[in-house]
Design an enzyme around this catalytic site. Structure first.
Site, PDB file in Angstrom:
ATOM      1  CG  HIS A  86      10.672 -13.068  -4.042  1.00  0.00           C
ATOM      2  ND1 HIS A  86      11.370 -12.401  -5.003  1.00  0.00           N
ATOM      3  CD2 HIS A  86      10.669 -12.256  -2.944  1.00  0.00           C
ATOM      4  CE1 HIS A  86      11.777 -11.229  -4.539  1.00  0.00           C
ATOM      5  NE2 HIS A  86      11.374 -11.126  -3.285  1.00  0.00           N
ATOM      6  CD  GLU A 146       8.627 -15.834  -8.418  1.00  0.00           C
ATOM      7  OE1 GLU A 146       8.467 -15.599  -7.206  1.00  0.00           O
ATOM      8  OE2 GLU A 146       8.787 -14.925  -9.256  1.00  0.00           O
ATOM      9  CB  ALA A 196     -19.287  17.301  11.946  1.00  0.00           C
ATOM     10  NE  ARG A 247     -10.247   1.299  17.865  1.00  0.00           N
ATOM     11  CZ  ARG A 247     -10.057   2.439  17.205  1.00  0.00           C
ATOM     12  NH1 ARG A 247      -8.838   2.930  17.055  1.00  0.00           N
ATOM     13  NH2 ARG A 247     -11.068   3.091  16.677  1.00  0.00           N
TER      14      ARG A 247
END
Ligand code: AOF
Ligand code: ZN
Length: 382
Positions: free
Chosen positions: A61, A63, A173, A218
């Site tokens: 972690h 810390e 579309a 990608r």
């Protein structure tokens, strides 16, 4: 001008180092899932003596990285952490104990850990050891950084974002389905970023078939980061219509098909073929015939520790998620063109007949992205 008083100087100092800790946490933005993004700065006598961030689940972690960098000099230091130090044994031992052992004098955190395994116990243990505890420094920023993790801990479901692209007249579309490249390259890169920060991308089988979608990340700097994981491509396919030669099977990223139990019983050969093609076939917990239970699906994804999922689907599925109150944030890209009223609409909302039933959202942000405009909409459910 007037000089700042002691209290003001103290709080500006806290914010300064907490901002540094948030900056460190953000550098691991794309790699910590399912864990939260956490940063830590150790300060002694006005000097940073160690700092670090959690990089990947299973690794130390924030810390612990900071304490290692401080190499035994943390006695009497102030620790700034963007999240409450953990108090439990997970993949790693409790950070609260590590900070106590290192002898810090003061702990400053941005927010409590919403994980029920911690939830205040880390702060309590540190206070009980006689260490001064201050919390709530840059809390809003820290919450936003881990919006998905916080939401999953509170609800058991992932934070759900949806992305859609539309023309100025709200069309997506042509009637034929022809839709590719409505938005420009900058908007498409922005969508790559949203995919990269999501644990899964969800679509419906009809969009998958119509668009030959691959739904992968990608491009972008995250691809080169150690521990970067492609989002799982989730296809809602109640009757198992996905063909084994669908474009998405060409990429190595995981594929999950969500189907109804009846379809799997009726067509065990399809299940077998799809598993052979590389998909995981997940059946809905309760019997369903044609419609996937979206609420149950999100519970399943929450159980798989997905912090954020992204819907990239057509008008029917996106509309169904919205009407069910299951979307938290909608990213709407608007391309500067008109497609006319023969073109397809953005969201199918069959339940909306009267104006008062309209789906209300709050505009969180609007900005230009290349030649397009991006609306970030917050869906507030009561
Ligand atoms: C911290 N510092 O940097 C992080 C914390 O399986 P583990 O051991 O990695 O524990 C994961 C849990 O620990 C996670 O769900 C969250 O509650 C907390 N994450 N805590 O003190 C950190 N990443
Ligand atoms: Zn910890």
């Amino acid at each position: 001008g007037r000089a700042l008083n002691d209290l003001q100087v103290k709080s500006v100092t806290h914010e300064f180092y907490m901002a540094r800790a948030l900056h460190l946490a953000r550098q691991a933005y794309y790699t910590t899932r399912p864990n939260p993004r956490v940063g830590c700065v150790l300060v002694k006598d006005g000097q940073v003596i160690g700092e670090g961030a959690h990089q990947r689940a299973g690794e130390p972690h924030a810390e612990v990285h900071a304490l290692r960098a401080a190499a035994g000099r943390a006695q009497g230091a102030t620790a700034y952490v963007t999240l409450e130090p953990c108090s439990h044994f997970g993949r790693t031992p409790p950070c609260a104990d590590a900070l106590i052992q290192a002898g810090i004098a003061h702990l400053v955190v941005a927010m409590q850990d919403p994980n029920p395994l911690v939830a205040g116990q880390g702060l309590a243990r540190i206070a009980a050891a006689g260490i001064q505890v201050t919390s709530g420094i840059l809390e809003d920023e820290a919450r936003e950084l881990n919006q998905g993790f916080v939401h999953r801990m509170q609800t058991g479901q992932p934070w759900v974002i949806a992305k859609q692209a539309m023309s100025l007249d709200g069309r997506t579309a042509m009637a034929s389905g022809e839709s590719q490249w409505i938005t420009g390259p900058e908007a498409r890169s922005d969508v790559q970023r949203l995919r990269a920060e999501s644990c899964a991308v969800i679509t419906g089988v009809s969009s998958l078939l119509a668009d030959q979608s691959r739904l992968t990340v990608r491009e972008g700097p995250w691809l080169a980061q150690t521990g970067f994981m492609q989002p799982t491509r989730i296809i809602l396919d109640s009757s198992l219509r996905t063909p084994t030669d669908a474009a998405l099977f060409q990429d190595a990223a995981p594929v999950m098909l969500v189907a109804c139990a009846q379809a799997a019983q009726r067509h065990p050969e399809r299940v077998e073929a799809l598993v052979g093609a590389g998909a995981e076939v997940v059946l809905q917990p309760r019997r369903c015939d044609e419609r996937i239970d979206l609420h149950a699906l999100l519970n399943q994804l929450g159980q798989r520790q997905m912090n954020q999922v992204m819907i990239e689907a057509g008008a029917a599925l996106s509309g169904a998620f919205l009407q069910a109150g299951l979307i938290q944030q909608l990213y709407l890209y608007m391309a500067p063109q008109f497609l006319g009223d023969a073109a397809r609409g953005l969201l199918s909302l069959p339940g909306v007949v009267q104006l008062q039933q309209a789906a209300q959202v709050r505009v969180q942000d609007v900005r230009a992205v290349g030649r397009d405009w991006r609306f970030t909409l917050l869906c507030e459910h009561q």
